[in-house]
Design an enzyme around this catalytic site. Structure first.
Site, short mmCIF file in Angstrom:
data_model
loop_
_atom_site.label_atom_id
_atom_site.label_comp_id
_atom_site.label_asym_id
_atom_site.label_seq_id
_atom_site.Cartn_x
_atom_site.Cartn_y
_atom_site.Cartn_z
CB CYS A 176 38.32 -1.96 38.28
SG CYS A 176 37.72 -3.59 38.76
CG HIS A 177 38.46 1.50 35.99
ND1 HIS A 177 37.40 0.69 36.34
CD2 HIS A 177 38.77 1.18 34.72
CE1 HIS A 177 37.08 -0.06 35.32
NE2 HIS A 177 37.88 0.20 34.32
N GLY A 178 41.41 2.36 39.75
CA GLY A 178 42.21 3.21 40.62
C GLY A 178 41.46 4.23 41.45
#
Lengths: 191, 291, 425
Positions: free
Chosen positions: A155-157
């Protein structure tokens, strides 16, 4: 007040204030059941613990089981992964605290604190990214595992290491570890 | 002022209306119902300060578990309920033990097979039959009903003359009578007779029961004196068994009864004071103006 | 609005607001400052009580919907789960269930107050019609809500009431059956039926709330009726601002009403319901006596009094439709029954009739019950269609006060000092 109780104006004012205040207290008290009904109910609170058989999990493999509606990652780590996890210094960590559910005392997030002694190859963690609740990749062979070889949240690394500790990305804390115990060498009970 | 007079008219006229209602059609041809008078019992859980007698609930559970549970389930209950406040309040260890004796069907496992394991307090009561059809097949067509709500699912009919009914409704409301189901269950459990009264032919497979509507019930008398051994020295009679298991069924149907009645008292006292305060406040305002 | 607005915005913000969206002015004029006749008696507090009931039903209903599952296989158990496992679930559900009964109890008193004091007469026809619409919407909502429990009574009530429409088969062959199947979404009451009942049960209370808004709007255009039926002439001497005088009075009434409400919620939560509804719906077995909730009993008695299927349905709906026409059926010169020496008795006869129909609705339709049911059904319609127009013409009203002020200040009534003294005590 005592000297003016004979003054009808004051007494009347008092009764209005008292009545209004009483109504307010009642309304506030009525509010609580309406709020509390949204809390986890008795069934949710009594959810049973689960037992997991570890024998089918070969070294290097991982499985995901459900516990209280959450995915639990169970990984049989390779000796290299264990070693890598143990070699990490506390000052390298973004979150140096072991997040063990139900523990009030917070220990440093060493690999020893995150696993059970004698069973160091087994890592058990709640498989939910501590950023915004996605499920990180890394359970299946061939999954992207991120730069630290643990898990990588698409999703956001956020990248986690092989002990489930956050190393890179927006997630603020390490993966949580559920309460569990070894019943035998190949069987654990979570919860 | 004239308002007060008219309110008085309103009231006396209501009384007149009620009298009229009673005398308006005293026709002799009103259908006489065949309702059986169900005697009312003394229950600890009746009235505004009602509570459950924990020892009685424990005995009641013993009767349920050893007799009723062979055929009747209680599908709304969890084993953990047995240790929760307001119920039989068995110890946690005892409940764990009770639950572990049950064989719970769980699964599917990793091979897709269902398996049985021993129960935990978080499990629902294990039912005697997997489904209604199995029960019907085993019991010759008569499905033993689930008992978790039975104490609220039965209400004895009034056996009074029609013109007295409104009076008895009022009495029931004023006394807070909510134990009709319990009274009926007790009457049913104690209502078996060895021999049906003369003139009543009981069909094969049915049993005579005084309280059951129609007097012919498919359930044989489940209890007998000395059937179950009580540990607390309570006399082992059908009457006591019936009373205890009925109380247990009332708790099973209404596990929050104690909490409800306790909270009710607080609420009623609060509202009483609030009403007085509002009245004083209103009077203080209105005193100043002619109305 | 019927009265001059006296609102004066005091702060910069309220002035700014007032020239853009005058909601504060509206609230002030309608809820605080509205001139209300001084001589209203306690029968006029039921408006506030009903607003309270609607609020309670909507709030508890929204909460119940958070736990309810509109699926025939789990609906009944989801309610038991709520009663047993959800925090305070039992309290919220019992409040909602008893609240429905309390709502109807209050609305019936409100309706009979309107009938007694002629609150439907010009210029309050629209106000009255809106009230009847609210009553209709309440009945639909209550019926649907009761069905959601999915007990035996729920299921069979839905089956029986929706089957009423099948009586239209005798008008156009197949029409009734078609409508019934459309309502059911199948060939029997089923999952689809339950889901649409749930959807509509959630929707209708907000329709009621909208109608209540219009009802209050209409009320504030014409102003309150009062026990004398004489129009308000001088607000200064005859009226008082709604707040604090009527908020305090209504507050007191709501507190007393709340006591009765709480008594039922905490001590007799199941008294007004049916034991059979604690048995899960079983489409293969009808309970021995199907009885609607108490507030529908008079209409149920009318339904069963007529020996023809279609006739019964028409009579039952007619019993409500006739209410819409009351403003034009009543030919009396006086509003208030207080000054109507003949009609007075017929009013109380109507009250008795409704009570009797309510009693008979709970009894099996046979023998004396059936005969009595027919007599009272006949009178119900005779009252509105014949008694109201005829008595209004032939009756000579008693003298009444010329104004509300006269009524308040005694108007030559010699008994006033004694009563005033009694009041002081």
């Amino acid at each position: 007040m005592a000297s003016t109780t004979d003054d009808p104006v004051t007494r009347r004012d008092f009764i209005h204030v008292a009545a209004t205040a009483f109504a307010g207290v009642g309304a506030a008290a009525m509010l609580w059941p309406l709020v509390d009904q949204m809390n986890p109910d008795a069934t949710a609170l009594s959810l049973a613990s689960i037992e997991v058989d570890l024998s089918p999990i070969d070294t290097g493999q991982a499985i995901t089981v459900m516990w209280r509606g959450k995915p639990i990652f169970i990984r049989n780590r390779t000796p290299e992964e264990v070693e890598a996890a143990k070699a990490v210094q506390m000052d390298e960590l973004k979150d140096p605290v072991a997040r063990i559910l139900g523990e009030t005392v917070q220990e440093p997030a060493t690999d020893e604190a995150l696993t059970k002694s004698g069973y160091e190859q087994w890592l058990v963690a709640v498989g939910i990214c501590t950023h915004l609740g996605c499920i990180p990749k890394g359970q299946r062979i061939g999954d992207e595992r991120g730069p630290f070889g643990g898990w990588f949240c698409p999703c956001h690394g956020s990248a986690y290491d092989t002990a489930g500790r956050i190393r890179l990305g927006p997630a603020p804390t390490n993966l949580e570890v559920p309460p569990y115990e070894f019943l035998s060498d190949t069987r654990i009970r979570i919860g | 002022m004239s308002k007060i007079l008219s309110m008085r008219n309103f009231r006396t006229s209501t009384l007149g209306a009620a009298l009229l209602l009673v005398t308006a059609y005293a026709s002799p041809s009103f259908a006489a119902g065949e309702a059986v008078e169900i005697p009312r019992q003394e229950w600890t859980f009746s009235g505004m300060t009602g509570y459950f007698d924990k020892a009685q609930l424990r005995r009641g559970y013993q009767v349920y578990q050893n007799v009723c549970a062979v055929c009747h389930g209680m599908r709304q209950l969890y084993y953990r309920n047995l240790s929760e406040p307001g119920g039989p309040e068995f110890s946690d260890a005892r409940v764990k033990d009770i639950a572990s004796q049950a064989q719970v069907t769980d699964g599917p496992d990793d091979n897709g097979e269902m398996f049985t394991r021993s129960g935990t307090p978080a499990d629902k009561f294990v039912l005697p039959y997997p489904n209604e059809k199995a029960a019907a097949a085993a019991m010759g067509g008569a499905v033993p009903p689930d008992l978790s709500l039975m104490a609220k699912a039965r209400a004895p009919a009034h056996a009074h003359a029609w013109y007295t009914e409104p009076y008895f409704w009022m009495v029931d409301i004023v006394t807070g009578y909510q134990e009709g189901g319990a009274d009926y269950l007790y009457a049913l459990l104690t209502g078996y007779a060895d021999e049906p009264p003369a003139g009543i032919d009981v069909l094969p497979g049915l049993y005579y029961n005084e309280a059951f509507p129609g007097h012919q019930i498919a359930m044989p008398s489940p209890l007998a004196d000395g059937f179950i051994t009580y540990e607390d020295g309570t006399e082992e009679t059908v009457a006591n068994y019936s009373k205890d298991v009925t109380a247990f069924m009332m708790w099973a149907a209404e596990p929050k009864l104690e909490e409800r009645k306790k909270m009710g008292l607080t609420v009623m006292i609060y509202l009483g004071i609030f009403a007085i305060l509002m009245y004083l406040s209103k009077r203080a305002l209105w005193r100043k103006v002619p109305h | 609005m019927a009265h001059q607005s006296t609102y004066e915005p005091k702060t910069a913000f309220t002035r700014w607001m007032d020239s853009r969206l005058p909601v504060i002015r509206m609230a002030y004029d309608n809820l605080l400052d509205f001139p209300t006749p001084r001589n209203l008696n306690y029968m006029w507090t039921f408006g506030g009580i009903l607003a309270f009931c609607l609020f309670v039903q909507i709030v508890t209903g929204i909460v119940l919907a958070m736990h309810y599952a509109a699926d025939t296989s789990v609906a009944f158990d989801s309610i038991e789960h709520l009663m047993r496992n959800v925090n305070y679930g039992w309290l919220i559900r019992y409040t909602h269930a008893v609240g429905a009964s309390m709502f109807f109890f209050a609305v019936y008193l409100h309706i009979f107050r309107g009938l007694y004091y002629g609150s439907y007469k010009p210029p309050r026809e629209i106000l009255w019609i809106l009230g009847v619409l609210i009553f209709l919407a309440m009945m639909a909502t209550a019926f649907m809500g009761y069905s959601l429990v999915w007990g035996q009574m729920s299921f069979w009530a839905v089956t029986v009431i929706t089957n009423l429409f099948s009586s239209l088969d005798s008008v156009v062959s197949g029409l009734g059956t078609g409508i019934v199947q459309w309502i059911w979404g199948g060939f029997a009451v089923n999952d689809a039926t339950l889901n649409r009942l749930f959807s509509l049960h959630y929707l209708l209370p907000f329709v009621i709330a909208g109608l209540v808004g219009l009802h209050i709007w209409a009320l504030h255009v014409t102003g309150n009726n009062n026990p004398t039926g004489v129009p308000l002439r001088d607000p200064k001497t005859e009226a008082l601002p709604f707040h604090p005088y009527f908020t305090a009075k209504d507050g007191f009434a709501i507190a007393v009403f709340g006591l009765i409400f709480a008594y039922f919620v905490f001590y007799m939560p199941n008294y007004l319901g049916h034991a059979d509804n604690y048995v899960e719906a079983n489409p293969l077995q009808t309970p021995p006596h199907i009885v609607p909730e108490w507030y529908f009993l008079p209409f149920y008695a009318i339904l069963r009094a007529i020996p023809s299927k279609l006739g019964g349905v028409i009579a039952m709906f007619g019993a409500i439709v006739v209410l819409f026409f009351i403003p034009w059926l009543d030919t009396a010169r006086e509003r208030s029954t207080r000054y109507r020496p003949i009609y007075k008795y017929f009013f109380w006869l109507l009250v008795v009739t409704c009570l009797a129909l309510g009693y008979l609705g709970a009894k099996p339709p046979e023998g004396g019950y059936l005969v009595a049911g027919r007599i009272f059904t006949a009178y119900y319609f005779i009252h509105f269609l014949i008694v109201m127009p005829v008595i209004g013409i032939i009756e000579t009203p008693k003298s009444r006060p010329q104004s509300i002020a006269d009524s308040i200040l005694g108007g030559g009534n010699s008994s006033q000092p004694a009563v005033a003294a009694a009041e002081k005590r």
